[in-house]
Scaffold this motif. Structure first.
Motif, PDB file in Angstrom:
ATOM      1  N   GLY A 190       4.077   3.185   3.740  1.00 56.07           N
ATOM      2  CA  GLY A 190       3.359   3.155   5.000  1.00 56.07           C
ATOM      3  C   GLY A 190       2.315   2.051   5.023  1.00 56.07           C
ATOM      4  O   GLY A 190       2.076   1.371   4.016  1.00 56.07           O
ATOM      5  N   LEU A 191       1.687   1.876   6.188  1.00 52.66           N
ATOM      6  CA  LEU A 191       0.717   0.798   6.332  1.00 52.66           C
ATOM      7  C   LEU A 191      -0.463   0.964   5.392  1.00 52.66           C
ATOM      8  O   LEU A 191      -0.947  -0.013   4.792  1.00 52.66           O
ATOM      9  CB  LEU A 191       0.227   0.737   7.785  1.00 52.66           C
ATOM     10  CG  LEU A 191       1.257   0.269   8.828  1.00 52.66           C
ATOM     11  CD1 LEU A 191       0.650   0.300  10.227  1.00 52.66           C
ATOM     12  CD2 LEU A 191       1.743  -1.137   8.494  1.00 52.66           C
ATOM     13  N   ALA A 192      -0.951   2.215   5.239  1.00 56.40           N
ATOM     14  CA  ALA A 192      -2.103   2.444   4.356  1.00 56.40           C
ATOM     15  C   ALA A 192      -1.741   2.132   2.909  1.00 56.40           C
ATOM     16  O   ALA A 192      -2.512   1.471   2.189  1.00 56.40           O
ATOM     17  CB  ALA A 192      -2.581   3.891   4.492  1.00 56.40           C
ATOM     18  N   ASP A 193      -0.575   2.604   2.461  1.00 49.70           N
ATOM     19  CA  ASP A 193      -0.138   2.327   1.090  1.00 49.70           C
ATOM     20  C   ASP A 193       0.071   0.840   0.868  1.00 49.70           C
ATOM     21  O   ASP A 193      -0.294   0.289  -0.178  1.00 49.70           O
ATOM     22  CB  ASP A 193       1.149   3.090   0.779  1.00 49.70           C
ATOM     23  CG  ASP A 193       0.909   4.576   0.589  1.00 49.70           C
ATOM     24  OD1 ASP A 193      -0.255   4.952   0.382  1.00 49.70           O
ATOM     25  OD2 ASP A 193       1.882   5.353   0.642  1.00 49.70           O
ATOM     26  N   ALA A 195      -1.427  -1.537   2.375  1.00 49.88           N
ATOM     27  CA  ALA A 195      -2.742  -2.173   2.323  1.00 49.88           C
ATOM     28  C   ALA A 195      -3.376  -2.014   0.945  1.00 49.88           C
ATOM     29  O   ALA A 195      -3.976  -2.957   0.409  1.00 49.88           O
ATOM     30  CB  ALA A 195      -3.658  -1.571   3.399  1.00 49.88           C
ATOM     31  N   TRP A 196      -3.258  -0.827   0.339  1.00 52.75           N
ATOM     32  CA  TRP A 196      -3.801  -0.606  -0.998  1.00 52.75           C
ATOM     33  C   TRP A 196      -3.087  -1.488  -2.026  1.00 52.75           C
ATOM     34  O   TRP A 196      -3.732  -2.059  -2.921  1.00 52.75           O
ATOM     35  CB  TRP A 196      -3.659   0.863  -1.395  1.00 52.75           C
ATOM     36  CG  TRP A 196      -4.714   1.756  -0.836  1.00 52.75           C
ATOM     37  CD1 TRP A 196      -4.549   2.796   0.021  1.00 52.75           C
ATOM     38  CD2 TRP A 196      -6.120   1.693  -1.105  1.00 52.75           C
ATOM     39  NE1 TRP A 196      -5.746   3.384   0.326  1.00 52.75           N
ATOM     40  CE2 TRP A 196      -6.737   2.723  -0.360  1.00 52.75           C
ATOM     41  CE3 TRP A 196      -6.918   0.862  -1.892  1.00 52.75           C
ATOM     42  CZ2 TRP A 196      -8.106   2.948  -0.387  1.00 52.75           C
ATOM     43  CZ3 TRP A 196      -8.294   1.080  -1.912  1.00 52.75           C
ATOM     44  CH2 TRP A 196      -8.877   2.107  -1.178  1.00 52.75           C
ATOM     45  N   THR A 198      -1.572  -4.346  -1.496  1.00 55.18           N
ATOM     46  CA  THR A 198      -1.986  -5.734  -1.267  1.00 55.18           C
ATOM     47  C   THR A 198      -3.385  -5.985  -1.820  1.00 55.18           C
ATOM     48  O   THR A 198      -3.646  -7.017  -2.450  1.00 55.18           O
ATOM     49  CB  THR A 198      -1.949  -6.060   0.230  1.00 55.18           C
ATOM     50  OG1 THR A 198      -0.636  -5.822   0.749  1.00 55.18           O
ATOM     51  CG2 THR A 198      -2.337  -7.504   0.480  1.00 55.18           C
ATOM     52  N   THR A 234      -5.348   6.169  -4.477  1.00 51.44           N
ATOM     53  CA  THR A 234      -4.062   5.978  -3.829  1.00 51.44           C
ATOM     54  C   THR A 234      -2.944   6.383  -4.773  1.00 51.44           C
ATOM     55  O   THR A 234      -3.109   6.369  -6.005  1.00 51.44           O
ATOM     56  CB  THR A 234      -3.870   4.507  -3.410  1.00 51.44           C
ATOM     57  OG1 THR A 234      -2.597   4.350  -2.780  1.00 51.44           O
ATOM     58  CG2 THR A 234      -3.933   3.584  -4.612  1.00 51.44           C
ATOM     59  N   ALA A 236       0.160   5.008  -3.929  1.00 48.84           N
ATOM     60  CA  ALA A 236       1.130   4.085  -3.354  1.00 48.84           C
ATOM     61  C   ALA A 236       2.094   3.570  -4.407  1.00 48.84           C
ATOM     62  O   ALA A 236       1.720   3.328  -5.556  1.00 48.84           O
ATOM     63  CB  ALA A 236       0.406   2.911  -2.693  1.00 48.84           C
TER      64      ALA A 236
END
Length: 353
Positions: A190-193, A195-196, A198, A234, A236
Motif C-alpha cells: 500500500g501507499l503507506a508501506d 512510503a516507509w 522508500t 512498520t 512493510a
C-alpha cells in the motif's frame, strides 16, 4: 552542445540487451524449476555469453540502486520477535571469524604456492570478501588485477551454483517451496508501506555514507529498515516481483564480470580459481556444521552466513529462500567490517614478510 554520448538514458539503453538476456535466462530457469531461478538463470546466461565473446554491458549505476533495494528488503527480516535471539548469535559470529581467518590463510597459500601468482596478487585474491574494497586497494599495488578480479568473480559464481545442491544435501531446506504463486507475484504494498520502504532506502543511503559503512549502499538501508521493523513502526515488505528483478540484476552483474575473458588465454587462472573456491566451500560447510552443533542454528543459515564474500548475493539468497536473512546479513556485515578495518595493516605486514 550536448552529444549523444552524454544523453542520460543512453547507458540504460545500452544495458537493455544484457538485461533482456538475464530475464530470458531467469524465465527459462523458472520454467524448468531450477532452484533460485531468477538469480542463477540470469547469471548462467550472461556468464556463458561473456565467455563466448559476446560483449555485454554492466548494470553500472543500476547495481547501486539494486543494492539499496536489497538492503531495505533485508532490514524487513528484523522483526521484534528476533530481539531474544540476537544475544545468542555471538558464538556463531566468533565461529564465522575463525572460519574467515582459515579461509584467507588457505587462499593466500594456495594462490602463491599452487597457482604460482605473485605475493601481492595472492594477498588481494585471497581475501574472502569485500571484493569492491579489495579491488580498489589492489589498483594501488603491483597485483595482477585480472587474476584478482577473476578469482573473486569465480568464487562468487561457484558458491552461487553450489548453494542449491549443498543446501539439499545438508537438509532443512525446501527449495521447491520458495516459488510464489500468481497472486503473490501480483501483490503490491500500500501507499503507506511504500512510503516507509522508500524512506528506509533514502535514509539508509544517507546514513551509510555518513557513517562510512562498508558497502554503504547495502548495509545503510538495511540498518534503517531493520530499526523501523524491529521497533514495530512498520511491517512493510517488498513485493516478489521487485525481489525477482533484484535477483536478475545481481545475477547479470556476476555474469558480465567475465566479459573479455578468453578461456584459451586464462584457462589456468580459471581452473585455479575454481579449485580454490571449492576448498573454501568445503571449509564453509565444516564451519557451518560446527556452528550448528555449538549454537543450534540451522546448518543452512550457518552455511549462507559463513560462505566467503558475496554479501549482496548470499544475503539475497537467504531472503529469497526464507533462510533466516537477519542472521545471514548480520554475519556478513561483521565480516566485511572486520576485513575493512584490519585489511590494510594485514596486507602491509604480510607484504613485508
Amino acid at each position: 552542445m550536448p552529444t549523444l554520448a552524454s544523453f542520460p538514458l543512453l547507458p540504460l539503453l545500452r544495458f537493455l540487451p544484457t538485461l533482456a538476456l538475464g530475464i530470458a535466462g531467469g524465465a527459462l530457469a523458472f520454467a524448468v524449476n531450477l532452484p533460485l531461478p531468477w538469480l542463477l538463470g540470469a547469471m548462467i546466461a550472461t556468464t556463458v555469453a561473456s565467455l563466448s565473446g559476446v560483449r555485454l554491458r554492466s548494470p553500472g549505476r543500476g547495481r547501486k540502486g539494486v543494492l539499496v533495494v536489497i538492503g531495505v528488503m533485508l532490514g524487513s527480516a528484523f522483526t521484534p520477535q528476533l530481539s531474544g535471539d540476537l544475544g545468542l548469535w555471538s558464538l556463531s559470529l566468533a565461529v564465522m571469524l575463525v572460519a574467515t581467518a582459515a579461509m584467507m590463510a588457505f587462499s593466500v597459500w594456495f594462490s602463491q604456492r599452487v597457482a604460482g601468482h605473485t605475493r601481492e596478487t595472492s594477498l588481494y585474491a585471497g581475501v574472502p570478501g569485500g571484493v569492491s574494497t579489495v579491488t580498489v586497494m589492489a589498483m594501488a599495488s603491483d597485483a595482477d588485477l585480472r587474476v584478482v578480479g577473476m578469482t573473486h568473480a569465480v568464487r562468487i559464481l561457484v558458491l552461487l551454483v553450489a548453494i542449491p545442491p549443498v543446501l539439499q544435501a545438508i537438509g532443512h531446506v525446501d527449495l521447491a517451496g520458495a516459488t510464489p504463486d500468481l497472486s503473490q507475484w501480483l501483490w503490491l504494498p500500500g501507499l503507506a508501506d511504500a512510503a516507509w520502504l522508500t524512506a528506509a532506502g533514502l535514509g539508509g543511503l544517507a546514513l551509510g555514507r555518513l557513517l562510512r559503512l562498508p558497502n554503504a549502499l547495502l548495509f545503510g538501508p538495511a540498518l534503517v529498515s531493520a530499526a523501523l521493523h524491529l521497533s514495530g513502526v512498520t511491517h512493510a515488505a517488498v513485493p516478489p516481483t521487485l525481489l525477482a528483478l533484484a535477483q536478475v540484476l545481481i545475477g547479470v552483474s556476476v555474469g558480465v564480470r567475465f566479459a573479455g575473458t578468453s578461456l584459451a588465454r586464462v584457462g589456468h587462472a580459471l581452473v585455479m580459481a575454481v579449485a580454490q573456491a571449492l576448498v573454501l566451500l568445503a571449509i564453509a560447510v565444516l564451519a557451518a556444521w560446527a556452528g550448528h552443533l555449538l549454537t543450534g542454528v540451522s546448518p543452512a543459515a550457518a552455511l549462507l552466513a559463513y560462505m566467503p564474500g558475496g554479501a549482496p548475493e548470499l544475503s539475497l539468497v537467504a531472503l529469497t529462500l526464507g533462510i533466516d536473512p537477519a542472521f545471514v546479513t548480520t554475519h556478513h556485515l561483521l565480516r566485511i567490517s572486520v576485513l575493512v578495518l584490519i585489511l590494510p595493516g594485514l596486507l602491509k605486514r604480510l607484504g613485508k614478510r
